[in-house]
Design a protein around this motif. Structure first.
Motif, PDB file in Angstrom:
ATOM      1  N   SER A 109       9.823   1.309   6.928  1.00 41.99           N
ATOM      2  CA  SER A 109       8.687   1.863   7.659  1.00 41.99           C
ATOM      3  C   SER A 109       7.731   0.760   8.101  1.00 41.99           C
ATOM      4  CB  SER A 109       7.942   2.878   6.783  1.00 41.99           C
ATOM      5  OG  SER A 109       6.754   3.314   7.403  1.00 41.99           O
ATOM      6  N   THR A 110       7.417  -0.154   7.200  1.00 40.38           N
ATOM      7  CA  THR A 110       6.509  -1.245   7.543  1.00 40.38           C
ATOM      8  C   THR A 110       7.131  -2.177   8.568  1.00 40.38           C
ATOM      9  OG1 THR A 110       5.724  -1.135   5.246  1.00 40.38           O
ATOM     10  CG2 THR A 110       5.013  -3.011   6.551  1.00 40.38           C
ATOM     11  N   GLY A 126       0.820  -1.209   0.000  1.00 44.38           N
ATOM     12  CA  GLY A 126       0.000   0.000   0.000  1.00 44.38           C
ATOM     13  C   GLY A 126       0.851   1.255   0.000  1.00 44.38           C
ATOM     14  N   LEU A 127       1.926   1.244   0.797  1.00 46.87           N
ATOM     15  CA  LEU A 127       2.867   2.370   0.808  1.00 46.87           C
ATOM     16  C   LEU A 127       3.573   2.518  -0.535  1.00 46.87           C
ATOM     17  CD1 LEU A 127       4.647   2.234   4.301  1.00 46.87           C
ATOM     18  CD2 LEU A 127       3.218   4.076   3.404  1.00 46.87           C
ATOM     19  N   GLY A 177       3.093  13.586   3.099  1.00 48.88           N
ATOM     20  CA  GLY A 177       4.237  14.045   2.296  1.00 48.88           C
ATOM     21  C   GLY A 177       4.072  13.758   0.811  1.00 48.88           C
ATOM     22  N   PRO A 178       3.832  12.477   0.425  1.00 50.20           N
ATOM     23  CA  PRO A 178       3.588  12.185  -0.989  1.00 50.20           C
ATOM     24  C   PRO A 178       2.396  12.929  -1.576  1.00 50.20           C
ATOM     25  CG  PRO A 178       4.107  10.179   0.193  1.00 50.20           C
ATOM     26  CD  PRO A 178       3.968  11.255   1.225  1.00 50.20           C
ATOM     27  N   LEU A 179       1.325  13.057  -0.797  1.00 53.51           N
ATOM     28  CA  LEU A 179       0.151  13.788  -1.295  1.00 53.51           C
ATOM     29  C   LEU A 179       0.498  15.248  -1.564  1.00 53.51           C
ATOM     30  CD1 LEU A 179      -2.834  13.943  -1.987  1.00 53.51           C
ATOM     31  CD2 LEU A 179      -3.325  14.301   0.443  1.00 53.51           C
ATOM     32  N   ALA A 180       1.272  15.853  -0.655  1.00 54.89           N
ATOM     33  CA  ALA A 180       1.705  17.242  -0.860  1.00 54.89           C
ATOM     34  C   ALA A 180       2.570  17.354  -2.114  1.00 54.89           C
ATOM     35  CB  ALA A 180       2.470  17.742   0.357  1.00 54.89           C
ATOM     36  N   GLY A 181       3.438  16.359  -2.336  1.00 55.48           N
ATOM     37  CA  GLY A 181       4.282  16.349  -3.533  1.00 55.48           C
ATOM     38  C   GLY A 181       3.461  16.240  -4.810  1.00 55.48           C
ATOM     39  N   ILE A 182       2.416  15.398  -4.770  1.00 52.75           N
ATOM     40  CA  ILE A 182       1.537  15.250  -5.938  1.00 52.75           C
ATOM     41  C   ILE A 182       0.788  16.545  -6.222  1.00 52.75           C
ATOM     42  CG2 ILE A 182      -0.527  14.075  -6.798  1.00 52.75           C
ATOM     43  CD1 ILE A 182       0.446  11.567  -5.334  1.00 52.75           C
ATOM     44  N   LEU A 183       0.257  17.161  -5.167  1.00 45.70           N
ATOM     45  CA  LEU A 183      -0.484  18.415  -5.337  1.00 45.70           C
ATOM     46  C   LEU A 183       0.424  19.530  -5.858  1.00 45.70           C
ATOM     47  CD1 LEU A 183      -2.703  18.380  -2.112  1.00 45.70           C
ATOM     48  CD2 LEU A 183      -3.413  17.879  -4.464  1.00 45.70           C
ATOM     49  N   TYR A 184       1.645  19.578  -5.355  1.00 43.47           N
ATOM     50  CA  TYR A 184       2.603  20.597  -5.830  1.00 43.47           C
ATOM     51  C   TYR A 184       2.941  20.374  -7.306  1.00 43.47           C
ATOM     52  CZ  TYR A 184       6.959  23.180  -6.428  1.00 43.47           C
ATOM     53  OH  TYR A 184       7.948  24.023  -6.896  1.00 43.47           O
ATOM     54  N   SER A 185       3.191  19.107  -7.664  1.00 47.34           N
ATOM     55  CA  SER A 185       3.528  18.792  -9.059  1.00 47.34           C
ATOM     56  C   SER A 185       2.404  19.199  -9.995  1.00 47.34           C
ATOM     57  CB  SER A 185       3.826  17.294  -9.206  1.00 47.34           C
ATOM     58  OG  SER A 185       4.965  16.923  -8.469  1.00 47.34           O
ATOM     59  N   TYR A 186       1.172  18.900  -9.618  1.00 43.96           N
ATOM     60  CA  TYR A 186       0.053  19.211 -10.508  1.00 43.96           C
ATOM     61  C   TYR A 186      -0.310  20.691 -10.502  1.00 43.96           C
ATOM     62  CZ  TYR A 186      -0.902  14.572 -12.202  1.00 43.96           C
ATOM     63  OH  TYR A 186      -0.793  13.367 -12.873  1.00 43.96           O
ATOM     64  N   SER A 187       0.023  21.383  -9.432  1.00 44.65           N
ATOM     65  CA  SER A 187      -0.179  22.838  -9.459  1.00 44.65           C
ATOM     66  C   SER A 187       0.772  23.482 -10.465  1.00 44.65           C
ATOM     67  CB  SER A 187       0.034  23.430  -8.065  1.00 44.65           C
ATOM     68  OG  SER A 187       1.392  23.319  -7.661  1.00 44.65           O
ATOM     69  N   LYS A 188       2.010  22.994 -10.497  1.00 46.80           N
ATOM     70  CA  LYS A 188       2.986  23.491 -11.472  1.00 46.80           C
ATOM     71  C   LYS A 188       2.616  23.069 -12.893  1.00 46.80           C
ATOM     72  CE  LYS A 188       5.872  25.635  -8.746  1.00 46.80           C
ATOM     73  NZ  LYS A 188       6.084  27.097  -8.889  1.00 46.80           N
ATOM     74  N   GLY A 195       3.879   8.457  11.032  1.00 44.41           N
ATOM     75  CA  GLY A 195       4.042   7.761   9.759  1.00 44.41           C
ATOM     76  C   GLY A 195       3.001   8.186   8.740  1.00 44.41           C
ATOM     77  N   THR A 196       1.771   8.371   9.217  1.00 46.91           N
ATOM     78  CA  THR A 196       0.698   8.819   8.323  1.00 46.91           C
ATOM     79  C   THR A 196       0.964  10.217   7.790  1.00 46.91           C
ATOM     80  OG1 THR A 196      -0.906   7.458   9.527  1.00 46.91           O
ATOM     81  CG2 THR A 196      -1.789   9.221   8.129  1.00 46.91           C
ATOM     82  N   VAL A 197       1.431  11.097   8.692  1.00 48.27           N
ATOM     83  CA  VAL A 197       1.714  12.480   8.285  1.00 48.27           C
ATOM     84  C   VAL A 197       2.876  12.527   7.294  1.00 48.27           C
ATOM     85  CG1 VAL A 197       2.522  14.730   9.090  1.00 48.27           C
ATOM     86  CG2 VAL A 197       0.783  13.488  10.403  1.00 48.27           C
ATOM     87  N   LEU A 198       3.956  11.799   7.608  1.00 47.69           N
ATOM     88  CA  LEU A 198       5.161  11.871   6.769  1.00 47.69           C
ATOM     89  C   LEU A 198       5.025  11.075   5.476  1.00 47.69           C
ATOM     90  CD1 LEU A 198       7.976  11.528   9.489  1.00 47.69           C
ATOM     91  CD2 LEU A 198       7.299  13.592   8.250  1.00 47.69           C
ATOM     92  N   LEU A 199       4.557   9.820   5.591  1.00 45.41           N
ATOM     93  CA  LEU A 199       4.528   8.929   4.434  1.00 45.41           C
ATOM     94  C   LEU A 199       3.209   8.961   3.677  1.00 45.41           C
ATOM     95  CD1 LEU A 199       6.379   5.853   5.979  1.00 45.41           C
ATOM     96  CD2 LEU A 199       7.336   7.802   4.742  1.00 45.41           C
ATOM     97  N   GLY A 200       2.188   9.578   4.285  1.00 44.62           N
ATOM     98  CA  GLY A 200       0.914   9.761   3.588  1.00 44.62           C
ATOM     99  C   GLY A 200       0.732  11.189   3.135  1.00 44.62           C
TER     100      GLY A 200
END
Length: 314
Positions: A155-156, A108-109, A209-220, A202-207
């Motif tokens: 992490s797991t 899942g990760l 974090g990637p979501l923030a990266g995806i949102l940043y990429s698509y904003s650009k 773990g949820t904040v960093l590994l969940g």
């Protein structure tokens, strides 16, 4: 109550979806069909990309790995559920539960990380097209994939080791069709404060974090597409992101739906149905999303089946 040294005699009971005997064949057929569609659909994506040299690019390299991870993700949970239905048993051993919890969480990760890497790939392709081949070189792509596997595994492993220190009562009933880590921790008899803290971070960093990266990429990406003058150019740039954006939306909406539903209701059947959305429905739909909205994949599949047909006639 058992100590951690007595966990070898533990067994867990997976409640599943229904205890009605007449519904078991229907549930078995339904999930077997979904599982087979998931496996064969993702295998076709892997075979199509591998057989077509034109698709040997970073975008499809990551797509192949996503398909492989989706197969492993569903295979870590569904086969055991099918066996339990067929044998009319809910039992899973302590070791089996820990192993299932580890691999389902791990894959899942990996799904999460790969979707993030694929968003970065689209960001480089659209926002820095002249430097794309330099930035997304084979070595860097391999490094991104390796880091995803390493971070996911470590992490797991940490979460699993923390679960191993917990003690449980005998015959613990898990309100799911597989050993989900959150549910297992909730059912422990011992103090779970450390597990909850690690789970939260773990949820904040590994969940998050990637979501923030995806949102940043698509904003650009959206900003770059808006600066394209021609309508045809905008459509072409956007069309390369539609499939991935659809998969990302499906993945995160289903995961968030699971956690919101578990927080809002204590109904075990509702929680189990919600878990099916991200653990089976999403991996099953991914091949359809990428093949139906991607001319390259459809062309590769036609070429692959054409080559297979020629070999059979020969």
């Amino acid at each position: 109550m058992l100590s951690s040294n007595d966990t070898r005699i533990l067994k867990f009971l997976l409640q599943g979806f229904s205890e009605e005997p007449e519904l078991q064949p229907l549930i078995f057929g339904f999930f077997l069909s979904m599982y087979l569609i998931t496996v064969f659909g993702n295998l076709l994506i892997i075979l199509a990309v591998s057989s077509d040299s034109h698709l040997h690019t970073p975008m499809y390299f990551f797509l192949c790995n996503l398909s492989l991870v989706d197969i492993c993700f569903t295979s870590s949970t569904v086969p055991k559920m099918l066996v339990n239905i067929q044998t009319q048993s809910k039992v899973i051993t302590y070791k089996g539960c820990i192993a299932q919890m580890y691999f389902s969480t791990f894959f899942g990760l990996l799904d999460d990380f790969l979707l993030t890497v694929m968003a970065y790939d689209r960001f480089v392709a659209i926002c820095h097209p002249l430097h794309y081949t330099v930035i997304m070189n084979p070595r860097f792509c391999g490094l991104l994939l390796l880091m995803s596997w390493i971070i996911g595994a470590l992490s797991t492993l940490l979460h699993s080791l923390l679960v191993l220190r917990l003690s449980f009562s005998t015959d613990v009933e898990i309100p799911q069709y597989f050993c989900e880590i959150n549910q297992v921790i909730k059912l422990a008899c011992s103090d779970t404060f450390l597990n909850d803290i690690v789970m939260y971070f773990g949820t904040v960093l590994l969940g998050g974090g990637p979501l923030a990266g995806i949102l940043y990429s698509y904003s650009k990406i959206a900003s770059s597409i808006c600066r394209i003058s021609s309508a045809q150019g905008k459509y072409k740039a956007f069309s390369t992101c539609v499939s991935h954006l659809s998969v990302v939306s499906l993945f995160y909406f289903t995961v968030l739906g699971v956690y919101f539903s578990s927080a809002a209701t204590h109904n075990s059947q509702s929680s189990a149905i919600a878990s099916v959305l991200y653990s089976l429905v999403t991996p099953m739909l991914n091949p359809f999303i990428y093949s139906l909205r991607n001319k390259d994949i459809k062309g590769a599949l036609k070429k692959f089946f054409g080559m297979a047909g020629i070999r059979i006639t020969e």
